[in-house]
Every structure is written in structure tokens, then in C-alpha cells.
Design a protein around this motif. Structure first.
Motif, PDB file in Angstrom:
ATOM      1  N   ASN A   1      -0.642   2.310  10.318  1.00  0.00           N
ATOM      2  CA  ASN A   1       0.793   2.286  10.030  1.00  0.00           C
ATOM      3  C   ASN A   1       1.510   3.283  10.930  1.00  0.00           C
ATOM      4  N   PHE A   2       2.780   3.019  11.237  1.00  0.00           N
ATOM      5  CA  PHE A   2       3.520   3.881  12.166  1.00  0.00           C
ATOM      6  C   PHE A   2       5.016   3.616  12.074  1.00  0.00           C
TER       7      PHE A   2
ATOM      8  N   PHE B   1       1.749  -6.141  10.547  1.00  0.00           N
ATOM      9  CA  PHE B   1       1.133  -5.770  11.825  1.00  0.00           C
ATOM     10  C   PHE B   1       0.548  -4.363  11.713  1.00  0.00           C
ATOM     11  N   GLN B   2      -0.677  -4.194  12.176  1.00  0.00           N
ATOM     12  CA  GLN B   2      -1.309  -2.883  12.146  1.00  0.00           C
ATOM     13  C   GLN B   2      -1.772  -2.495  13.541  1.00  0.00           C
ATOM     14  N   ALA B   3      -1.576  -1.239  13.869  1.00  0.00           N
ATOM     15  CA  ALA B   3      -1.969  -0.732  15.178  1.00  0.00           C
ATOM     16  C   ALA B   3      -3.424  -0.274  15.164  1.00  0.00           C
TER      17      ALA B   3
ATOM     18  N   ASP C   1       3.008   9.935  10.094  1.00  0.00           N
ATOM     19  CA  ASP C   1       2.868   8.748  10.941  1.00  0.00           C
ATOM     20  C   ASP C   1       4.201   8.336  11.569  1.00  0.00           C
ATOM     21  N   ARG C   2       5.130   9.275  11.582  1.00  0.00           N
ATOM     22  CA  ARG C   2       6.443   9.064  12.216  1.00  0.00           C
ATOM     23  C   ARG C   2       6.477   9.839  13.527  1.00  0.00           C
ATOM     24  N   PHE C   3       6.868   9.162  14.600  1.00  0.00           N
ATOM     25  CA  PHE C   3       6.849   9.765  15.926  1.00  0.00           C
ATOM     26  C   PHE C   3       8.187   9.553  16.634  1.00  0.00           C
ATOM     27  N   ILE C   4       8.425  10.401  17.630  1.00  0.00           N
ATOM     28  CA  ILE C   4       9.558  10.241  18.541  1.00  0.00           C
ATOM     29  C   ILE C   4       9.000  10.213  19.956  1.00  0.00           C
TER      30      ILE C   4
ATOM     31  N   LYS D   1       0.821  -1.212   0.000  1.00  0.00           N
ATOM     32  CA  LYS D   1       0.000   0.000   0.000  1.00  0.00           C
ATOM     33  C   LYS D   1       0.852   1.258   0.000  1.00  0.00           C
ATOM     34  N   PHE D   2       1.958   1.244   0.741  1.00  0.00           N
ATOM     35  CA  PHE D   2       2.798   2.432   0.870  1.00  0.00           C
ATOM     36  C   PHE D   2       3.993   2.333  -0.070  1.00  0.00           C
TER      37      PHE D   2
END
Length: 533
Positions: free
Chosen positions: A175-176, A162-164, A62-65, A54-55
Motif C-alpha cells: 500500500n502507498f 492495485f498493490q505495489a 506509507d505516505r511519501f513525497i 484491510k485499512f
């Protein structure tokens, strides 16, 4: 067997209980497994062709710290660096570990950073042979001896299937990508785009190296001449960075990610990740010849009825790519380390036709333009875009810079002063008017200007200051018509040029407002002069 036992213990310490571990497999075995598992197909050149699902690109929102004691006061929080709760990270990681129980996992131990003094030991754990091949290509490959007792500094757990549940775990979507500096981990789920793994490691280095070592991380290409002179090329997509940094007469240090330490330049990576849309042997012979057994093509398609790649096919995405180890490039520099750069080139495609085709920047201007990271999109590239559109990406790599941009700029200024490095601004965009009126600067002229800058002949030419941007514009350059060097001379309507220059200068100043509070006086002095009405 002893090494696999050591790796098994490491996975068990994380709570992972796989049914089987594939550890640092050689390329041939990875490709055999990828084909057997239905992950891809072989092209007629022997490359593995793989779909990322898909991506087909990064998902920056969807990117985090994880915001904790290490990052709370150091990371520049905002639209680029999104905070994530430490407890929710732990809960999400636990769910991923539970989900992975009993599954086959591929493990790759590797290095990021050619300079051993600043090297990061990384372990990537994933589901796919293809993803593991990408990691083999893109990171630095340890020797058999270096793998003995390998203890990672950071671990990446990448499970694309795996999906959150956003309602439970606090992600924006299923996604993450989440970086945790305290746990020294990255967790990636819901996306098969391999570039997320590479860029997460780049982001980690962009945080650790300046804070802990005073090393400037750079999103750039770098090469070296036969006498040891190093040149660095910054530029956003469409500015010509790949084309101009690839020089058959110079050694390639790397094409994308580097650090600048007191010892000089070093590549972060062990490979290249190149766009292949409309690739041709004539225009990009190095990339073309690197597509062979061991390289990984992403989201490309065959010419119907053949196993020949149709590089013009955009049915999946325009972001088609290939990864390959750097030694697939014939003139790649062994060990990927060079001295301090003599010349730095900021490449921009100015669709407004305002900036000179080449100009020399002083230290203040270099820091200001580094923070700005300017280029422009032309009309027609997006629906509804009828005029050129300015694009600013801090440090020419905004999505990967956890610290405030002025911290990187101040470090750049320090390096420039210590090494007497010259910075040039190169406009590969329009001359004689904006897009739709003028014409694009010819590539042979741009190459001639860069060559003249690197061999020292351009610095000997008379210079005049640009009346708005203040940069030094050469009056002459070998192999380039004199009238092209001053952009105002190329416009039939000089008043129209002056108005467009003021318009672009105002865009720069407006963009910089969000950085000005933490910018020192020297950086602010590099701003263009905006007329007061």
C-alpha cells in the motif's frame, strides 16, 4: 456528451484506457451503482454503509513525497515527510495505468478551497462508486458551468485493489500514497481508506498556500457568530474539538481544514468527515441528523437482525466514520468563508492536571504552543500504559505538514499581529490532580469559559501569570467557580502540583529540541520556565 469527451481526452493523456467512464454522477446513481456492485448496504436512515477493507485508517509510514527540484529544499524531510524517487514514481504510475486498462473508472472533478482566489481544481480517478461518493461529499462541488472544459491542477489516481511490489518500486509495503508536485499527481494503491484522498489534498494545500500565497493552512474547526465574529478551534483527538466548535447559536464554516488569507478564513472542503464511535443523538445531534441518504458510513455494523447502525460496535475499528456534504448541517455557513478570527482556541486534554482550564497566550506563547500541539493520552488507552502519556503533534496536524513547523508558526504570528487575534489555551482534561486522582473538567464549565472569551467578558477579568508556563490565567469567569481557574488551587498537595508542572514543562522543552535550530527568538521566548536543579 461533449464534457465526457473532454474528460476522456484527459484520461487518455495520462495513458488510461478504461472500458467505461462514470463522470461526476449524481448521488442517487452513485448509490445505485455501489449497491449493484456489492460495495455496501443501505441503513434504515438511507445512508450507504461501506467497508474500507484491510485499512480502516491512514498509514502515515506509507505516505511519501517525491523529492525533486520543487520539494528538495522546501520540504521538512524526516519521519513525517518521507522522500520518494522520481523515477520510481514514474515506473509505479506506469504499472498502475497498465493495471487499470479495460477497467471501469469513476471520475470526480471538484474544488478544494472555498475562496476562489486560492482554489485548487482536482480530478479524482478511482475504482469504486463509494469512493466517488466520498469525494462528492468532501470536496467542493462545481456547478455545471464550472465543469465545462474543467482542467485539473492536481490529479489523484486511487486504485485500492492495485498493490505495489516494494522490492521493485521502493515502497515500504504494497500500500502507498505518493504526492508528486512536479507531475501534479497523487497515486494511491493498496488501501481503500477514503481519508487518504482527503488528507493528500490537504497536504498539497499545506505546501502550496504558504509558499506561493502566504496563506496559513490550519487543521482546525471554525465557526462564526451572528455579528460576523469568527472563532477557530485547534485540537487533537479527544480534546473536544468537534463538540466545542459545534454551536447551535453560531454558523459552521467547517469542521477540519481551513486557510487564513488576507481576506479571512475559508474552508478547504465541501463536507465533513466525522467519527461516529458511540455516537448518540443527545451528544452530537448535528452529526446524528446528517446520517441520511447521501452520507457514507465507514466500517460500522448493524444491530443484529436490523438495518439500524450499532454505533457502539468496534468489531472492525474504533475509527468508524461518516462523510456528508456540509449543507447537511442546518447552520452551515453558505460559501464557507468568514473574516479573520477574533479568537483562536488551542484545545488540550491535559491528563497531568497541570494546565489551567483556560488561559490567554501572548504571540510568542501562541507560536510555541502551535508548534508543540500538545495533548495527553490517559492510562489504559493502550496496552501497558499506566501513567498519562504526553502527545505532541506539530501544528495540531503533524502528518499533513510538508514544511518545517516553524514556518507555519511564523505565519501564524504574522496573522495574529495583523488582525489583533486573541489566542486561548483551553484544558478540557483533568483538574485537582492527574488522571486517577483528579476529575475531568466539566463540559458546561468549558463552554462557559469559551463563551466568556468570545463575548469579551473574560478579557476584562483580572489575570495572573502562571509561574511555569507564563500564560495569563483569569481570576474569575461567569458561570465557573473561581477556585477552578487556577489549577494549583485544586490540588490538595501543592508541592505535588509544582513537581508535576515542572515535569510537564520539561516534556515540552524536550519535544521542542528538534525544532529549536530553525525557531526564531520570539518563538523560543514562548517556552515554559524549567527550574534548574
Amino acid at each position: 456528451m461533449q464534457q465526457l469527451s473532454h474528460v476522456s481526452e484527459g484520461l487518455a493523456a495520462l495513458g488510461l484506457k478504461p472500458s467505461k467512464i462514470f463522470y461526476n454522477l449524481p448521488v442517487g446513481e452513485l448509490i445505485e451503482l455501489a449497491l449493484a456492485r456489492g460495495e455496501g448496504q443501505l441503513t434504515d436512515d438511507g445512508a450507504l454503509m461501506y467497508d474500507t477493507g484491510k485499512f480502516t485508517g491512514r498509514a502515515p509510514k506509507d505516505r511519501f513525497i517525491v523529492k525533486d527540484a520543487i520539494t528538495a529544499d522546501k520540504v521538512w524531510w524526516g519521519d513525517v515527510n518521507l522522500p520518494f524517487d522520481a523515477d520510481k514514481f514514474d515506473a509505479l504510475l506506469a504499472k498502475m495505468i497498465q493495471w487499470a486498462e479495460g477497467k471501469e473508472l469513476f471520475v470526480r472533478d471538484a474544488f478544494a478551497g472555498a475562496d476562489e482566489k486560492y482554489r485548487l481544481r482536482i480530478r479524482v480517478i478511482g475504482q469504486q462508486a463509494s469512493h466517488n461518493l466520498f469525494c462528492h461529499n468532501m470536496f467542493i462541488r462545481p456547478s455545471r458551468e464550472e465543469l465545462q472544459g474543467f482542467a485539473p491542477d492536481f490529479t489523484v489516481l486511487a486504485l485500492p485493489e492495485f498493490q505495489a511490489d516494494p522490492a521493485v518500486f521502493g515502497t515500504r509495503n504494497p500500500n502507498f500514497v505518493i504526492v508528486n508536485f512536479t507531475k501534479r499527481m497523487v497515486i494511491i494503491g493498496g488501501t481503500g481508506y477514503t481519508g487518504e484522498t482527503k488528507k493528500s489534498i490537504f497536504s498539497i494545500l499545506n505546501f502550496l498556500l504558504p509558499v506561493n500565497h502566504g496563506v496559513l493552512p490550519m487543521h482546525c474547526g471554525a465557526n462564526m457568530g451572528k455579528d460576523g465574529d469568527v472563532a477557530v478551534f485547534f485540537g487533537l483527538s479527544g480534546t473536544g474539538k468537534t463538540t466545542l466548535s459545534a454551536d447551535p447559536n453560531r454558523y459552521l464554516i467547517g469542521d477540519d481544514e481551513h486557510g487564513w488569507s488576507d481576506n479571512g478564513i475559508f474552508n478547504f472542503e465541501g463536507g465533513c468527515y466525522a467519527k461516529v464511535i458511540n455516537l448518540s443523538k443527545e451528544n452530537e445531534p448535528d452529526i446524528w441528523n446528517a446520517i441520511r441518504f447521501g452520507s457514507l458510513l465507514e466500517n460500522t455494523r448493524f444491530i443484529e437482525g436490523t438495518r439500524t447502525v450499532d454505533f457502539s460496535n468496534t468489531s472492525v475499528t474504533e475509527n468508524t466514520r461518516v462523510s456528508y456534504p456540509i449543507y447537511f448541517i442546518h447552520n452551515a455557513l453558505e460559501h464557507s468563508i468568514g473574516g479573520a478570527p477574533r479568537h483562536i482556541f488551542f484545545l488540550t486534554c491535559d491528563a497531568y492536571g497541570v494546565l489551567p482550564p483556560i488561559s490567554r497566550l501572548n504571540k510568542a506563547q501562541a507560536m510555541y504552543h502551535f508548534v508543540s500541539g500538545y495533548t495527553a493520552k490517559v492510562a489504559g488507552t493502550e496496552l501497558g500504559v499506566t501513567e498519562p502519556t504526553a502527545v505532541f503533534s506539530t501544528c495540531f496536524g503533524a502528518p499533513f505538514m510538508p514544511l518545517h513547523p516553524t514556518q507555519y508558526a511564523e505565519l501564524l504570528g504574522k496573522k495574529l499581529e495583523e488582525n489583533e487575534t486573541t489566542v486561548w489555551l483551553v484544558n478540557t482534561g483533568w483538574t485537582g490532580g492527574p488522571y486517577g486522582v483528579g476529575s475531568r473538567m466539566k463540559l458546561p464549565y468549558t463552554r462557559a469559559m469559551i463563551t466568556a472569551a468570545m463575548d469579551g467578558s473574560l478579557a476584562k477579568m483580572p489575570m495572573q501569570s502562571h509561574n511555569v508556563f507564563g500564560v495569563e490565567v483569569p481570576a474569575m469567569c461567569p458561570g465557573v467557580p473561581d477556585h477552578l481557574l487556577n489549577p494549583r488551587n485544586t490540588w490538595a498537595d501543592k508541592d505535588a502540583y509544582d513537581a508535576k508542572a515542572q515535569q510537564l514543562a520539561q516534556m515540552f522543552v524536550h519535544n521542542f529540541e528538534k525544532f529549536s535550530e530553525l525557531a526564531n527568538e520570539e518563538i523560543l521566548a514562548g517556552a515554559p520556565k524549567v527550574a534548574v536543579s
